[in-house]
Scaffold this motif. Structure first.
Motif, PDB file in Angstrom:
ATOM      1  N   HIS A 167      -2.130  20.751  12.149  1.00 14.71           N
ATOM      2  CA  HIS A 167      -2.927  20.294  11.158  1.00 14.71           C
ATOM      3  C   HIS A 167      -4.329  19.973  11.377  1.00 14.71           C
ATOM      4  N   PHE A 195      -5.879  21.290  14.242  1.00 13.40           N
ATOM      5  CA  PHE A 195      -6.585  22.282  14.587  1.00 13.40           C
ATOM      6  C   PHE A 195      -7.144  23.140  13.406  1.00 13.40           C
ATOM      7  N   PHE A 196      -6.327  23.168  12.438  1.00 11.28           N
ATOM      8  CA  PHE A 196      -6.567  24.158  11.211  1.00 11.28           C
ATOM      9  C   PHE A 196      -7.824  23.304  10.430  1.00 11.28           C
ATOM     10  N   MET A 197      -7.646  21.921  10.355  1.00 17.11           N
ATOM     11  CA  MET A 197      -8.910  21.101   9.572  1.00 17.11           C
ATOM     12  C   MET A 197     -10.267  21.375  10.585  1.00 17.11           C
ATOM     13  N   PRO A 228     -14.070  25.583   7.430  1.00 14.95           N
ATOM     14  CA  PRO A 228     -15.546  25.286   6.995  1.00 14.95           C
ATOM     15  C   PRO A 228     -15.741  24.611   5.565  1.00 14.95           C
ATOM     16  N   ALA A 275      -1.855  16.447   4.890  1.00 17.52           N
ATOM     17  CA  ALA A 275      -1.027  17.538   5.092  1.00 17.52           C
ATOM     18  C   ALA A 275      -0.078  17.446   6.060  1.00 17.52           C
ATOM     19  N   ILE A 303       2.549  15.836   3.738  1.00 17.81           N
ATOM     20  CA  ILE A 303       3.334  16.734   2.826  1.00 17.81           C
ATOM     21  C   ILE A 303       4.232  17.439   3.671  1.00 17.81           C
ATOM     22  N   GLU A 311      -2.911  26.430  29.403  1.00 20.34           N
ATOM     23  CA  GLU A 311      -1.763  25.798  28.764  1.00 20.34           C
ATOM     24  C   GLU A 311      -0.863  26.999  28.273  1.00 20.34           C
ATOM     25  N   GLU A 324      -6.712  32.625  18.992  1.00 17.66           N
ATOM     26  CA  GLU A 324      -6.996  30.924  18.910  1.00 17.66           C
ATOM     27  C   GLU A 324      -7.763  30.260  19.960  1.00 17.66           C
ATOM     28  N   LEU A 351     -11.668  32.509  18.621  1.00 16.97           N
ATOM     29  CA  LEU A 351     -12.270  31.519  17.514  1.00 16.97           C
ATOM     30  C   LEU A 351     -13.397  30.788  18.494  1.00 16.97           C
ATOM     31  N   GLN A 381     -18.954  30.577  10.121  1.00 17.52           N
ATOM     32  CA  GLN A 381     -18.025  29.979   9.446  1.00 17.52           C
ATOM     33  C   GLN A 381     -16.679  30.865   9.104  1.00 17.52           C
ATOM     34  N   VAL A 382     -15.721  30.329   9.551  1.00 20.70           N
ATOM     35  CA  VAL A 382     -14.366  31.189   9.997  1.00 20.70           C
ATOM     36  C   VAL A 382     -13.550  30.671   9.084  1.00 20.70           C
ATOM     37  N   LEU A 383     -12.640  31.485   8.212  1.00 15.23           N
ATOM     38  CA  LEU A 383     -11.310  31.344   7.686  1.00 15.23           C
ATOM     39  C   LEU A 383     -10.321  31.977   8.623  1.00 15.23           C
ATOM     40  N   TYR A 384      -9.336  30.980   9.037  1.00 17.89           N
ATOM     41  CA  TYR A 384      -8.540  31.456   9.862  1.00 17.89           C
ATOM     42  C   TYR A 384      -6.928  31.304   9.295  1.00 17.89           C
ATOM     43  N   ALA A 395      -3.245  31.498   9.732  1.00 16.96           N
ATOM     44  CA  ALA A 395      -2.458  31.799  10.902  1.00 16.96           C
ATOM     45  C   ALA A 395      -1.141  32.185  10.673  1.00 16.96           C
ATOM     46  N   ASP A 442       1.817  30.841  11.488  1.00 13.29           N
ATOM     47  CA  ASP A 442       2.504  29.859  10.863  1.00 13.29           C
ATOM     48  C   ASP A 442       2.019  29.203   9.462  1.00 13.29           C
ATOM     49  N   ASP A 454       3.584  28.697   6.904  1.00 13.64           N
ATOM     50  CA  ASP A 454       4.366  27.699   6.368  1.00 13.64           C
ATOM     51  C   ASP A 454       3.950  26.375   6.796  1.00 13.64           C
ATOM     52  N   VAL A 455       3.193  25.911   7.679  1.00 12.54           N
ATOM     53  CA  VAL A 455       2.673  24.938   8.324  1.00 12.54           C
ATOM     54  C   VAL A 455       1.166  24.884   7.412  1.00 12.54           C
ATOM     55  N   GLN A 456       0.520  25.801   7.539  1.00  8.63           N
ATOM     56  CA  GLN A 456      -0.889  25.842   7.379  1.00  8.63           C
ATOM     57  C   GLN A 456      -1.049  25.858   5.546  1.00  8.63           C
ATOM     58  N   ASN A 495       0.262  23.378   3.909  1.00  9.02           N
ATOM     59  CA  ASN A 495      -0.047  22.048   3.509  1.00  9.02           C
ATOM     60  C   ASN A 495      -1.685  21.780   3.774  1.00  9.02           C
ATOM     61  N   THR A 496      -2.116  22.302   4.981  1.00  7.67           N
ATOM     62  CA  THR A 496      -3.471  22.145   5.114  1.00  7.67           C
ATOM     63  C   THR A 496      -4.278  22.725   3.907  1.00  7.67           C
TER      64      THR A 496
END
Lengths: 198, 173
Positions: free
Chosen positions: A144, A146-148, A152, A171, A174, B13, B47, B51, B58-61, B63, B65, B67-69, B71-72
Protein backbone atom coordinates in the motif's frame (compact mmCIF):
# COMPACT_ATOMS: atom_id res chain seq x y z
CA UNK A 1 5.04 -29.31 25.65
CA UNK A 2 3.30 -26.92 23.29
CA UNK A 3 1.55 -25.30 26.24
CA UNK A 4 4.93 -24.68 27.87
CA UNK A 5 6.28 -23.27 24.61
CA UNK A 6 3.38 -20.86 24.04
CA UNK A 7 3.19 -19.90 27.72
CA UNK A 8 6.93 -19.29 27.68
CA UNK A 9 6.67 -17.05 24.62
CA UNK A 10 3.89 -14.93 26.12
CA UNK A 11 5.67 -14.84 29.48
CA UNK A 12 8.81 -13.63 27.73
CA UNK A 13 6.89 -10.91 25.90
CA UNK A 14 5.18 -9.96 29.16
CA UNK A 15 8.50 -9.79 31.00
CA UNK A 16 9.98 -7.60 28.30
CA UNK A 17 7.09 -5.17 28.48
CA UNK A 18 6.99 -5.31 32.27
CA UNK A 19 10.67 -4.48 32.66
CA UNK A 20 11.84 -2.65 29.53
CA UNK A 21 8.70 -0.73 28.58
CA UNK A 22 6.79 -0.06 31.80
CA UNK A 23 9.51 -0.86 34.30
CA UNK A 24 12.97 0.30 35.44
CA UNK A 25 14.64 -0.88 32.23
CA UNK A 26 12.80 1.74 30.13
CA UNK A 27 15.48 4.42 30.46
CA UNK A 28 18.46 2.05 30.35
CA UNK A 29 19.56 3.19 26.89
CA UNK A 30 22.59 0.89 26.72
CA UNK A 31 20.48 -2.18 27.51
CA UNK A 32 17.76 -1.08 25.08
CA UNK A 33 20.36 -0.53 22.36
CA UNK A 34 21.88 -3.96 23.02
CA UNK A 35 18.43 -5.57 22.85
CA UNK A 36 17.73 -3.78 19.57
CA UNK A 37 20.93 -5.22 18.10
CA UNK A 38 20.06 -8.71 19.36
CA UNK A 39 16.52 -8.52 17.97
CA UNK A 40 17.75 -7.31 14.56
CA UNK A 41 20.30 -10.13 14.42
CA UNK A 42 17.66 -12.67 15.47
CA UNK A 43 15.22 -11.38 12.85
CA UNK A 44 17.87 -11.45 10.14
CA UNK A 45 18.97 -14.96 11.10
CA UNK A 46 15.41 -16.23 11.13
CA UNK A 47 13.84 -14.30 8.23
CA UNK A 48 16.68 -12.88 6.14
CA UNK A 49 17.97 -9.39 5.30
CA UNK A 50 14.87 -8.49 3.28
CA UNK A 51 12.71 -8.97 6.37
CA UNK A 52 14.99 -6.78 8.49
CA UNK A 53 14.92 -4.06 5.81
CA UNK A 54 11.12 -4.33 5.81
CA UNK A 55 11.03 -3.96 9.61
CA UNK A 56 13.27 -0.89 9.36
CA UNK A 57 11.01 0.60 6.68
CA UNK A 58 7.98 -0.06 8.88
CA UNK A 59 9.29 1.46 12.10
CA UNK A 60 11.32 4.28 10.57
CA UNK A 61 8.43 6.75 10.08
CA UNK A 62 7.36 6.32 13.69
CA UNK A 63 10.91 6.60 15.03
CA UNK A 64 11.55 9.66 12.86
CA UNK A 65 8.38 11.38 14.06
CA UNK A 66 9.20 10.57 17.71
CA UNK A 67 12.62 12.17 17.35
CA UNK A 68 11.27 15.09 15.34
CA UNK A 69 8.63 15.98 17.92
CA UNK A 70 11.13 15.41 20.73
CA UNK A 71 13.41 18.05 19.22
CA UNK A 72 10.52 20.45 18.70
CA UNK A 73 9.21 20.00 22.27
CA UNK A 74 12.73 20.37 23.69
CA UNK A 75 13.26 23.60 21.78
CA UNK A 76 9.87 24.88 23.01
CA UNK A 77 10.65 23.72 26.59
CA UNK A 78 7.15 22.28 26.53
CA UNK A 79 5.64 21.86 30.00
CA UNK A 80 8.88 23.23 31.40
CA UNK A 81 10.69 19.96 30.65
CA UNK A 82 14.28 19.82 29.34
CA UNK A 83 14.47 16.07 28.82
CA UNK A 84 12.31 15.74 25.70
CA UNK A 85 15.18 14.64 23.49
CA UNK A 86 16.35 11.98 25.96
CA UNK A 87 12.80 10.72 26.37
CA UNK A 88 12.26 10.68 22.60
CA UNK A 89 15.46 8.70 22.07
CA UNK A 90 14.21 6.19 24.68
CA UNK A 91 10.88 5.88 22.90
CA UNK A 92 12.64 5.65 19.52
CA UNK A 93 14.51 2.55 20.72
CA UNK A 94 11.75 1.02 22.85
CA UNK A 95 9.24 1.16 19.97
CA UNK A 96 11.23 -1.05 17.53
CA UNK A 97 12.22 -3.30 20.43
CA UNK A 98 8.57 -3.81 21.35
CA UNK A 99 7.65 -4.38 17.70
CA UNK A 100 10.41 -6.94 17.25
CA UNK A 101 9.83 -8.84 20.48
CA UNK A 102 6.15 -9.32 19.60
CA UNK A 103 6.99 -10.19 15.99
CA UNK A 104 9.71 -12.70 16.87
CA UNK A 105 7.64 -14.21 19.67
CA UNK A 106 4.43 -14.69 17.71
CA UNK A 107 6.32 -16.01 14.68
CA UNK A 108 7.54 -18.94 16.81
CA UNK A 109 3.94 -20.11 17.28
CA UNK A 110 2.98 -22.29 14.32
CA UNK A 111 -0.46 -23.45 13.17
CA UNK A 112 0.44 -26.93 14.51
CA UNK A 113 1.11 -25.40 17.93
CA UNK A 114 -2.32 -23.74 17.90
CA UNK A 115 -3.98 -27.06 16.99
CA UNK A 116 -2.20 -28.83 19.86
CA UNK A 117 -3.07 -26.22 22.48
CA UNK A 118 -5.79 -27.26 24.98
CA UNK A 119 -8.25 -24.66 23.66
CA UNK A 120 -11.97 -24.91 23.10
CA UNK A 121 -13.12 -24.65 19.44
CA UNK A 122 -14.08 -20.97 19.62
CA UNK A 123 -10.76 -19.55 20.88
CA UNK A 124 -8.82 -21.98 18.66
CA UNK A 125 -10.73 -20.69 15.62
CA UNK A 126 -9.93 -17.11 16.62
CA UNK A 127 -6.21 -17.90 17.02
CA UNK A 128 -6.02 -19.68 13.65
CA UNK A 129 -7.80 -16.87 11.85
CA UNK A 130 -5.67 -14.22 13.58
CA UNK A 131 -2.43 -15.93 12.58
CA UNK A 132 -3.61 -16.53 9.00
CA UNK A 133 -4.71 -12.90 8.61
CA UNK A 134 -1.47 -11.50 10.08
CA UNK A 135 0.67 -13.68 7.80
CA UNK A 136 -1.32 -12.61 4.78
CA UNK A 137 -1.55 -8.93 5.67
CA UNK A 138 1.96 -8.18 6.94
CA UNK A 139 3.40 -7.59 3.45
CA UNK A 140 0.37 -5.52 2.46
CA UNK A 141 1.40 -2.39 4.35
CA UNK A 142 4.47 -2.08 2.17
CA UNK A 143 2.48 -2.72 -0.95
CA UNK A 144 0.00 0.00 0.00
CA UNK A 145 2.89 2.36 0.75
CA UNK A 146 4.38 1.61 -2.66
CA UNK A 147 1.08 2.30 -4.41
CA UNK A 148 0.58 5.52 -2.45
CA UNK A 149 4.15 6.69 -3.05
CA UNK A 150 3.73 6.54 -6.83
CA UNK A 151 0.16 7.86 -6.82
CA UNK A 152 -0.15 11.38 -8.30
CA UNK A 153 -3.54 12.04 -6.72
CA UNK A 154 -2.32 14.23 -3.88
CA UNK A 155 0.15 16.30 -5.89
CA UNK A 156 -0.22 20.04 -5.34
CA UNK A 157 -2.53 19.40 -2.39
CA UNK A 158 -2.14 20.82 1.08
CA UNK A 159 -0.72 18.32 3.60
CA UNK A 160 -0.15 15.84 0.76
CA UNK A 161 2.29 13.73 2.79
CA UNK A 162 -0.10 13.47 5.71
CA UNK A 163 -2.99 12.52 3.42
CA UNK A 164 -0.86 9.84 1.77
CA UNK A 165 0.14 8.42 5.16
CA UNK A 166 -3.46 8.41 6.39
CA UNK A 167 -4.71 6.86 3.15
CA UNK A 168 -2.05 4.12 3.46
CA UNK A 169 -3.20 3.33 6.99
CA UNK A 170 -6.86 3.29 5.94
CA UNK A 171 -6.07 1.03 2.97
CA UNK A 172 -4.19 -1.37 5.24
CA UNK A 173 -7.07 -1.42 7.70
CA UNK A 174 -9.55 -2.20 4.89
CA UNK A 175 -7.25 -5.01 3.70
CA UNK A 176 -7.02 -6.52 7.17
CA UNK A 177 -10.78 -6.29 7.66
CA UNK A 178 -11.57 -7.90 4.30
CA UNK A 179 -8.91 -10.58 4.73
CA UNK A 180 -10.36 -11.41 8.16
CA UNK A 181 -13.85 -11.81 6.66
CA UNK A 182 -12.47 -13.98 3.85
CA UNK A 183 -10.42 -16.16 6.20
CA UNK A 184 -13.37 -16.62 8.56
CA UNK A 185 -15.61 -17.70 5.69
CA UNK A 186 -12.96 -20.06 4.33
CA UNK A 187 -12.34 -21.60 7.73
CA UNK A 188 -16.05 -22.11 8.41
CA UNK A 189 -16.68 -23.63 4.97
CA UNK A 190 -13.81 -26.07 5.33
CA UNK A 191 -14.93 -27.06 8.80
CA UNK A 192 -18.48 -27.69 7.55
CA UNK A 193 -17.13 -29.73 4.64
CA UNK A 194 -14.96 -31.87 6.89
CA UNK A 195 -17.85 -32.47 9.32
CA UNK A 196 -20.11 -33.46 6.43
CA UNK A 197 -17.56 -35.99 5.18
CA UNK A 198 -16.91 -37.61 8.55
CA UNK B 1 9.22 12.43 -26.04
CA UNK B 2 10.15 9.94 -23.31
CA UNK B 3 13.46 8.10 -23.48
CA UNK B 4 13.89 4.68 -21.95
CA UNK B 5 17.53 4.63 -20.97
CA UNK B 6 19.86 1.92 -22.18
CA UNK B 7 22.05 -0.05 -19.84
CA UNK B 8 22.20 -2.81 -17.33
CA UNK B 9 19.75 -2.64 -14.45
CA UNK B 10 20.82 -4.86 -11.57
CA UNK B 11 18.07 -5.67 -9.10
CA UNK B 12 19.52 -7.62 -6.16
CA UNK B 13 16.24 -8.24 -4.36
CA UNK B 14 14.31 -9.90 -7.19
CA UNK B 15 17.67 -11.36 -8.26
CA UNK B 16 17.32 -10.20 -11.86
CA UNK B 17 19.36 -8.07 -14.23
CA UNK B 18 17.66 -6.25 -17.11
CA UNK B 19 19.67 -5.31 -20.19
CA UNK B 20 18.61 -2.79 -22.81
CA UNK B 21 21.27 -2.44 -25.50
CA UNK B 22 20.26 0.97 -26.83
CA UNK B 23 18.08 3.86 -25.57
CA UNK B 24 14.52 3.88 -26.83
CA UNK B 25 12.80 7.16 -27.69
CA UNK B 26 9.08 6.87 -27.22
CA UNK B 27 7.08 9.68 -28.83
CA UNK B 28 4.01 11.21 -27.25
CA UNK B 29 0.74 9.34 -27.89
CA UNK B 30 2.31 5.92 -27.89
CA UNK B 31 1.09 2.61 -26.60
CA UNK B 32 3.79 0.20 -25.54
CA UNK B 33 3.11 -3.51 -25.13
CA UNK B 34 5.35 -5.30 -22.63
CA UNK B 35 5.55 -8.92 -23.70
CA UNK B 36 7.17 -12.07 -22.44
CA UNK B 37 6.52 -15.51 -21.05
CA UNK B 38 5.07 -16.10 -17.59
CA UNK B 39 7.69 -15.46 -14.95
CA UNK B 40 10.12 -13.65 -17.24
CA UNK B 41 9.98 -10.48 -15.13
CA UNK B 42 7.40 -8.19 -16.74
CA UNK B 43 6.02 -6.85 -13.46
CA UNK B 44 9.54 -6.52 -12.06
CA UNK B 45 10.46 -4.52 -15.17
CA UNK B 46 7.46 -2.23 -14.72
CA UNK B 47 8.04 -1.60 -11.01
CA UNK B 48 11.83 -1.54 -10.76
CA UNK B 49 13.08 -0.38 -14.18
CA UNK B 50 10.32 1.61 -15.86
CA UNK B 51 8.70 3.40 -12.90
CA UNK B 52 11.97 4.89 -11.59
CA UNK B 53 12.64 6.31 -15.08
CA UNK B 54 9.19 7.92 -15.10
CA UNK B 55 9.95 9.97 -12.00
CA UNK B 56 9.45 13.26 -13.82
CA UNK B 57 5.95 12.31 -14.94
CA UNK B 58 2.67 11.72 -13.18
CA UNK B 59 2.04 8.02 -13.49
CA UNK B 60 -1.02 5.90 -12.86
CA UNK B 61 -0.05 2.29 -12.24
CA UNK B 62 -2.76 -0.37 -12.18
CA UNK B 63 -0.94 -3.36 -10.70
CA UNK B 64 -1.37 -7.05 -11.24
CA UNK B 65 -2.41 -7.49 -7.61
CA UNK B 66 -5.45 -5.29 -8.14
CA UNK B 67 -7.23 -7.12 -5.30
CA UNK B 68 -4.75 -5.39 -2.96
CA UNK B 69 -4.60 -2.11 -4.86
CA UNK B 70 -8.39 -1.58 -4.81
CA UNK B 71 -8.15 -0.74 -1.12
CA UNK B 72 -5.55 1.92 -1.87
CA UNK B 73 -7.82 3.25 -4.61
CA UNK B 74 -10.80 3.39 -2.22
CA UNK B 75 -8.78 5.16 0.46
CA UNK B 76 -7.39 7.64 -2.10
CA UNK B 77 -10.85 8.51 -3.44
CA UNK B 78 -12.17 8.87 0.11
CA UNK B 79 -9.43 11.34 1.03
CA UNK B 80 -10.11 13.26 -2.19
CA UNK B 81 -13.75 13.44 -1.16
CA UNK B 82 -14.78 11.47 -4.26
CA UNK B 83 -17.26 8.65 -4.30
CA UNK B 84 -15.69 5.18 -4.45
CA UNK B 85 -17.91 2.92 -6.61
CA UNK B 86 -18.32 -0.66 -5.45
CA UNK B 87 -17.69 -2.38 -8.80
CA UNK B 88 -14.06 -2.96 -9.80
CA UNK B 89 -14.36 -1.44 -13.28
CA UNK B 90 -16.12 1.69 -12.06
CA UNK B 91 -13.70 2.02 -9.14
CA UNK B 92 -10.63 1.88 -11.39
CA UNK B 93 -12.16 4.34 -13.83
CA UNK B 94 -13.06 6.73 -11.00
CA UNK B 95 -9.53 6.44 -9.62
CA UNK B 96 -7.99 7.13 -13.02
CA UNK B 97 -10.30 10.08 -13.69
CA UNK B 98 -9.49 11.56 -10.25
CA UNK B 99 -5.89 12.14 -11.39
CA UNK B 100 -6.53 14.57 -14.21
CA UNK B 101 -2.85 15.57 -14.59
CA UNK B 102 -1.48 12.07 -15.13
CA UNK B 103 0.28 11.57 -18.45
CA UNK B 104 1.38 7.94 -18.15
CA UNK B 105 -0.82 4.90 -17.60
CA UNK B 106 0.60 1.46 -16.84
CA UNK B 107 -1.73 -1.53 -16.94
CA UNK B 108 -0.36 -4.85 -15.65
CA UNK B 109 -2.63 -7.66 -16.91
CA UNK B 110 -5.66 -5.51 -16.27
CA UNK B 111 -7.62 -7.41 -18.91
CA UNK B 112 -7.66 -10.36 -16.50
CA UNK B 113 -10.08 -8.38 -14.35
CA UNK B 114 -11.65 -6.27 -17.06
CA UNK B 115 -11.75 -8.12 -20.38
CA UNK B 116 -13.51 -5.30 -22.19
CA UNK B 117 -10.71 -2.90 -21.22
CA UNK B 118 -10.94 0.76 -20.31
CA UNK B 119 -13.06 3.12 -22.40
CA UNK B 120 -11.23 4.59 -25.39
CA UNK B 121 -11.68 8.19 -24.21
CA UNK B 122 -9.79 7.36 -21.00
CA UNK B 123 -6.96 5.45 -22.69
CA UNK B 124 -6.42 7.94 -25.48
CA UNK B 125 -6.15 10.87 -23.03
CA UNK B 126 -2.74 9.63 -21.90
CA UNK B 127 0.55 10.54 -23.56
CA UNK B 128 1.96 7.05 -22.98
CA UNK B 129 0.19 3.80 -22.12
CA UNK B 130 2.26 0.77 -21.14
CA UNK B 131 0.37 -2.49 -20.90
CA UNK B 132 1.09 -6.13 -20.12
CA UNK B 133 -1.36 -8.55 -21.60
CA UNK B 134 -1.38 -12.23 -22.45
CA UNK B 135 -4.57 -11.82 -24.42
CA UNK B 136 -5.22 -10.42 -27.83
CA UNK B 137 -4.45 -6.68 -27.89
CA UNK B 138 -7.69 -4.70 -27.96
CA UNK B 139 -8.36 -2.68 -31.10
CA UNK B 140 -8.46 0.59 -29.17
CA UNK B 141 -4.67 0.56 -28.85
CA UNK B 142 -4.37 0.81 -32.64
CA UNK B 143 -5.82 4.33 -32.33
CA UNK B 144 -2.59 5.54 -30.75
CA UNK B 145 -0.27 7.31 -33.16
CA UNK B 146 2.65 5.08 -32.28
CA UNK B 147 2.83 1.49 -31.17
CA UNK B 148 5.85 -0.27 -29.73
CA UNK B 149 6.53 -3.62 -28.14
CA UNK B 150 9.12 -4.38 -25.47
CA UNK B 151 9.91 -8.07 -25.62
CA UNK B 152 11.46 -9.57 -22.50
CA UNK B 153 13.34 -12.83 -22.79
CA UNK B 154 15.31 -14.74 -20.19
CA UNK B 155 17.61 -17.27 -21.91
CA UNK B 156 17.76 -20.63 -20.13
CA UNK B 157 15.80 -19.10 -17.19
CA UNK B 158 18.94 -17.31 -16.07
CA UNK B 159 19.10 -14.10 -14.05
CA UNK B 160 19.56 -11.76 -17.05
CA UNK B 161 16.51 -10.47 -18.89
CA UNK B 162 17.11 -9.21 -22.40
CA UNK B 163 14.90 -6.35 -23.56
CA UNK B 164 14.25 -5.86 -27.25
CA UNK B 165 12.12 -3.03 -28.53
CA UNK B 166 10.22 -3.23 -31.78
CA UNK B 167 8.28 -0.45 -33.45
CA UNK B 168 4.89 -1.83 -34.45
CA UNK B 169 3.47 1.22 -36.19
CA UNK B 170 4.01 4.93 -36.46
CA UNK B 171 1.61 7.43 -37.97
CA UNK B 172 2.02 11.16 -38.38
CA UNK B 173 -1.04 13.31 -37.60
Amino acid sequence: MVTFKVTGIFAGIGLFFGFFVFGPGYSALAAQGLLLGIFFIANTWRNGWASTRTVCATVLPFVASLLFFGVIFDWMLLLGREDWITDSVCKAIVFPNSFLVVKLGLERISFQDILRLPLSPGPRRVCIIFKAVMERCTPLLHRHRFFMDISPHFHHQRAALLKKLCATIVATYISIYRQTEKTQTLFDHRQQYMRKNR
Amino acid sequence: MFELQAGRFDLPEPGLCFELPAPVRIPVHSCIAVRGENGVGKTTFLEHVLLPQLDAYQVLYVAQDIDVQVNTMRATLAFLDHQAPSGLTDLVQAWICAASDASVLILDEFDTYMPQGLPAEILLSFAWVFFVSHQHTPAVYARFQHGLAVQLTRPAHGQTVQMNVEELWSRSR
